[in-house]
Scaffold this motif. Structure first.
Motif, PDB file in Angstrom:
ATOM      1  N   GLY A 147       0.772  -1.238   0.000  1.00  0.00           N
ATOM      2  CA  GLY A 147       0.000   0.000   0.000  1.00  0.00           C
ATOM      3  C   GLY A 147       0.800   1.283   0.000  1.00  0.00           C
ATOM      4  N   PRO A 148       1.964   1.337   0.665  1.00  0.00           N
ATOM      5  CA  PRO A 148       2.733   2.580   0.663  1.00  0.00           C
ATOM      6  C   PRO A 148       3.528   2.851  -0.620  1.00  0.00           C
ATOM      7  N   HIS A 149       3.559   1.900  -1.555  1.00  0.00           N
ATOM      8  CA  HIS A 149       4.442   1.985  -2.719  1.00  0.00           C
ATOM      9  C   HIS A 149       3.779   2.675  -3.915  1.00  0.00           C
ATOM     10  N   TYR A 150       4.513   3.630  -4.507  1.00  0.00           N
ATOM     11  CA  TYR A 150       4.080   4.353  -5.710  1.00  0.00           C
ATOM     12  C   TYR A 150       5.266   4.399  -6.655  1.00  0.00           C
ATOM     13  N   GLU A 151       5.009   4.135  -7.942  1.00  0.00           N
ATOM     14  CA  GLU A 151       6.107   4.139  -8.893  1.00  0.00           C
ATOM     15  C   GLU A 151       5.673   4.660 -10.258  1.00  0.00           C
ATOM     16  N   ILE A 152       6.640   5.225 -10.966  1.00  0.00           N
ATOM     17  CA  ILE A 152       6.439   5.543 -12.367  1.00  0.00           C
ATOM     18  C   ILE A 152       6.782   4.276 -13.126  1.00  0.00           C
ATOM     19  N   PRO A 153       5.832   3.724 -13.901  1.00  0.00           N
ATOM     20  CA  PRO A 153       6.093   2.451 -14.601  1.00  0.00           C
ATOM     21  C   PRO A 153       7.222   2.588 -15.622  1.00  0.00           C
ATOM     22  N   ALA A 154       7.856   1.460 -15.895  1.00  0.00           N
ATOM     23  CA  ALA A 154       8.914   1.418 -16.917  1.00  0.00           C
ATOM     24  C   ALA A 154       8.356   1.949 -18.238  1.00  0.00           C
ATOM     25  N   GLY A 155       9.188   2.634 -18.971  1.00  0.00           N
ATOM     26  CA  GLY A 155       8.785   3.173 -20.261  1.00  0.00           C
ATOM     27  C   GLY A 155       8.140   4.543 -20.181  1.00  0.00           C
ATOM     28  N   ASN A 156       8.046   5.105 -18.979  1.00  0.00           N
ATOM     29  CA  ASN A 156       7.437   6.430 -18.802  1.00  0.00           C
ATOM     30  C   ASN A 156       8.446   7.410 -18.251  1.00  0.00           C
TER      31      ASN A 156
END
Length: 156
Positions: A147-156
Motif C-alpha cells: 500500500g505505501p508503494h508508488y512508482e512511475i512504470p517502466a517506459g514512462n
C-alpha cells in the motif's frame, strides 16, 4: 494541511522530479499525514529486502534507473507520532496521490493493487485492493500488497 518534513525531503533525493512533484502535491491534498519512508535504494538494500520477502524483485523501481533516477517512493501514514501500516490510513494517501498524478499528468502505479492510479477513479482505492486480492485468489496465487508503494512504470 500537512507538509513534508526535512527527513521526507531528504529521502526524495535522487527520485524522478515528476514523482517528487506528485508527492509534494499529495501532501497538500491528503486528509492523512504521511512520511516518505524510502526513495532511492542501494542494490545491497534491495537484495536484503528480496531475501527477507519485503520485496519480490531485484528489478525494483527504487533502484537508480538508466537515467540515474529512482522511480519509486514509499509513503507511510504518520499518526500518533509514528509511522503506521494500516489500510484505513493508507487509502486517503492513495487518493491524494491519485488526484496529484491526475492534476500533473504523471503515470503512477500503486502497489496497493498494482494498477495505474488513473484506473481506480476517485475513492476507488479500497475497491481496487479488494479486486486485486480476489483476482489473485481466483488464480490460486497470493497477493503482494504494498500500500505505501508508488512508482512511475517502466517506459514512462
Amino acid at each position: 494541511m500537512y507538509q513534508l518534513g526535512k527527513t521526507s525531503r531528504q529521502r526524495l533525493a535522487g527520485v524522478d522530479p515528476r514523482l517528487v512533484r506528485c508527492v509534494e502535491r499529495a501532501i497538500q491534498l491528503t486528509t492523512q499525514d504521511f512520511t516518505v519512508l524510502e526513495g532511492v535504494r542501494s542494490i545491497e538494500t534491495q537484495r536484503d529486502y528480496v531475501r527477507r520477502g519485503v520485496s519480490q524483485t531485484m528489478n525494483s523501481r527504487h533502484l537508480r534507473q538508466p537515467d540515474g533516477l529512482g522511480k519509486a517512493v514509499d509513503l507511510v501514514p504518520w499518526a500518533g507520532g509514528m509511522p503506521r501500516w494500516e489500510w484505513p490510513l493508507i487509502y486517503p494517501i492513495a487518493e491524494a496521490m491519485r488526484q496529484a498524478a491526475a492534476e500533473l499528468g504523471v503515470p503512477i502505479r500503486w502497489g496497493g493493487a498494482w494498477v495505474s492510479l488513473s484506473s481506480i477513479g476517485p475513492g476507488g482505492a479500497k475497491r481496487a485492493v479488494d479486486a486485486y486480492v480476489a483476482a489473485r485468489k481466483a488464480q490460486k496465487k497470493s497477493a503482494f500488497l504494498d500500500g505505501p508503494h508508488y512508482e512511475i512504470p517502466a517506459g514512462n
